[in-house]
Motif scaffolding. Structure first.
Motif, PDB file in Angstrom:
ATOM      1  N   ASP A  60       0.969  -1.265   0.026  1.00  0.00           N
ATOM      2  CA  ASP A  60      -0.145   0.035   0.045  1.00  0.00           C
ATOM      3  C   ASP A  60       0.823   1.290   0.182  1.00  0.00           C
ATOM      4  O   ASP A  60       1.242   1.797   1.131  1.00  0.00           O
ATOM      5  N   VAL A  61       1.361   1.757  -1.175  1.00  0.00           N
ATOM      6  CA  VAL A  61       2.172   2.752  -1.269  1.00  0.00           C
ATOM      7  C   VAL A  61       1.285   4.128  -0.787  1.00  0.00           C
ATOM      8  O   VAL A  61       2.262   4.930  -0.024  1.00  0.00           O
ATOM      9  N   ALA A  62       0.149   4.130  -1.121  1.00  0.00           N
ATOM     10  CA  ALA A  62      -0.509   5.363  -0.694  1.00  0.00           C
ATOM     11  C   ALA A  62      -0.831   5.743   0.927  1.00  0.00           C
ATOM     12  O   ALA A  62      -0.556   6.784   1.338  1.00  0.00           O
ATOM     13  N   SER A  63      -0.531   4.557   1.531  1.00  0.00           N
ATOM     14  CA  SER A  63      -0.746   4.885   3.019  1.00  0.00           C
ATOM     15  C   SER A  63       0.490   5.303   3.537  1.00  0.00           C
ATOM     16  O   SER A  63       0.654   6.029   4.612  1.00  0.00           O
ATOM     17  N   HIS A  64       1.659   4.805   2.852  1.00  0.00           N
ATOM     18  CA  HIS A  64       3.071   5.246   3.358  1.00  0.00           C
ATOM     19  C   HIS A  64       3.481   6.670   2.797  1.00  0.00           C
ATOM     20  O   HIS A  64       4.181   7.495   3.344  1.00  0.00           O
ATOM     21  N   TYR A  65       2.887   6.925   1.663  1.00  0.00           N
ATOM     22  CA  TYR A  65       3.404   8.112   0.720  1.00  0.00           C
ATOM     23  C   TYR A  65       2.132   8.702   0.317  1.00  0.00           C
ATOM     24  O   TYR A  65       1.902   8.787  -0.811  1.00  0.00           O
ATOM     25  N   PRO A  66       1.325   9.305   1.328  1.00  0.00           N
ATOM     26  CA  PRO A  66      -0.081   9.993   0.745  1.00  0.00           C
ATOM     27  C   PRO A  66       0.195  11.125  -0.238  1.00  0.00           C
ATOM     28  O   PRO A  66      -0.693  11.241  -1.086  1.00  0.00           O
ATOM     29  N   ARG A  77       6.845   3.900  -6.968  1.00  0.00           N
ATOM     30  CA  ARG A  77       7.130   2.813  -6.050  1.00  0.00           C
ATOM     31  C   ARG A  77       8.617   3.089  -5.253  1.00  0.00           C
ATOM     32  O   ARG A  77       9.151   3.890  -6.006  1.00  0.00           O
ATOM     33  N   LYS A  90       0.217   9.399  -3.629  1.00  0.00           N
ATOM     34  CA  LYS A  90      -0.789   8.273  -4.071  1.00  0.00           C
ATOM     35  C   LYS A  90      -0.991   8.232  -5.496  1.00  0.00           C
ATOM     36  O   LYS A  90      -1.438   6.945  -5.959  1.00  0.00           O
ATOM     37  N   ASP A  91      -1.096   9.309  -6.349  1.00  0.00           N
ATOM     38  CA  ASP A  91      -1.612   9.318  -7.587  1.00  0.00           C
ATOM     39  C   ASP A  91      -0.503   9.462  -8.746  1.00  0.00           C
ATOM     40  O   ASP A  91      -0.571   9.622  -9.762  1.00  0.00           O
TER      41      ASP A  91
END
Length: 259
Positions: free
Chosen positions: A48-54, A62, A57-58
């Motif tokens: 979950d990349v978005a939870s680590h690097y909000p 990686r 996220k778009d």
């Protein structure tokens, strides 16, 4: 015999809102072969990349840099403003140390968003994160083939006793996994204050067919000076060695193209 508990002194320049290491007591080392009840993705695409690097996220990005055994996050924090558009991930097996790094990054992000910051850091630490993980077991669960451009092994546990050498983070079997996740041309950075461990790591890296040694002078000419400085000076262990006027043994290796 149980390992002794390590309590790290508080940095003199830490601000009041920053986490303080004295509240994150933890054993100095952890057995990488033990079952630590770790959570890990079944495959890299599940990470979950978005939870680590909000903030990213778009972006479709990686993690590209991996600090294996990141400790208290000194390298992560040093590299973050140097590479504001590159995602950097630390992996740490110890519970409290991982929590400290999480809280440290969160505090820095909040600080950078406050209105009283006159000179905000590039990227505002949104590009760094940490996971609790065991790279010796689950590295391919987090990283795709050739995903990484840099892997760091800074002051790893030397495992002095011969019967524990199998637990060293550099070994022929593990090097195959590092070669898998590191792209051709990527760099492995190693540094230690233990000469025997340095010689061990160099020997195994030199013998592995997909890595070649690269001199520090070459890396400096290629513009890696900021990274090399961070590798030598940013970690807690590196600072301790400097205070004690000890030696630091640096070795860097470049990933060769696949045959």
């Amino acid at each position: 015999m149980a390992e002794t508990t390590q309590e790290t002194p508080v940095d003199a320049n830490e601000e009041d809102f920053m986490p303080q290491k004295r509240h994150y007591r933890q054993r100095a080392h952890a057995n990488p072969f033990s079952d630590h009840m770790l959570q890990y993705p079944a495959q890299p695409s599940d990470f979950d990349v978005a939870s680590h690097y909000p903030a990213f996220k778009d972006s479709g990005k990686r993690p590209e840099f991996a600090d294996i055994g990141c400790g208290f996050g000194g390298l992560l924090i040093a590299l973050a403003p140097l590479f504001p558009d590159t995602l950097i991930l630390g992996m740490e097996i110890r519970v409290q140390v991982t929590q400290f790094v999480e809280d440290r990054i969160a505090a820095l992000r909040i600080k950078q968003k406050s209105e009283d910051v006159k000179d905000p850091v590039p990227g505002k630490y949104e590009n760094v994160s940490v996971i609790r993980g065991n790279a010796m077991k689950f590295l391919p669960n987090f990283f795709e083939k050739h995903q990484l451009s840099k892997i760091f092994f800074l002051f790893p546990d030397p495992h002095f006793k011969a019967r524990k050498h199998k637990a060293r983070i550099i070994s022929p079997t593990l090097l195959a996994e590092y070669a898998y996740v590191l792209r051709p041309g990527g760099i492995i950075y190693t540094i230690t204050d233990v000469k025997d461990l340095h010689e061990w790591m160099v020997k195994h890296l030199e013998e592995f067919p997909l890595f070649e040694s690269v001199d520090e002078d070459v890396l400096l000419r290629e513009g890696h000076g900021g990274i090399l400085e961070a590798v030598k000076t940013s970690t807690e262990e590196g600072k301790k060695v400097a205070r004690n006027e000890g030696s630091k043994y640096l070795a860097c290796f470049r990933r060769l193209p696949d045959p």
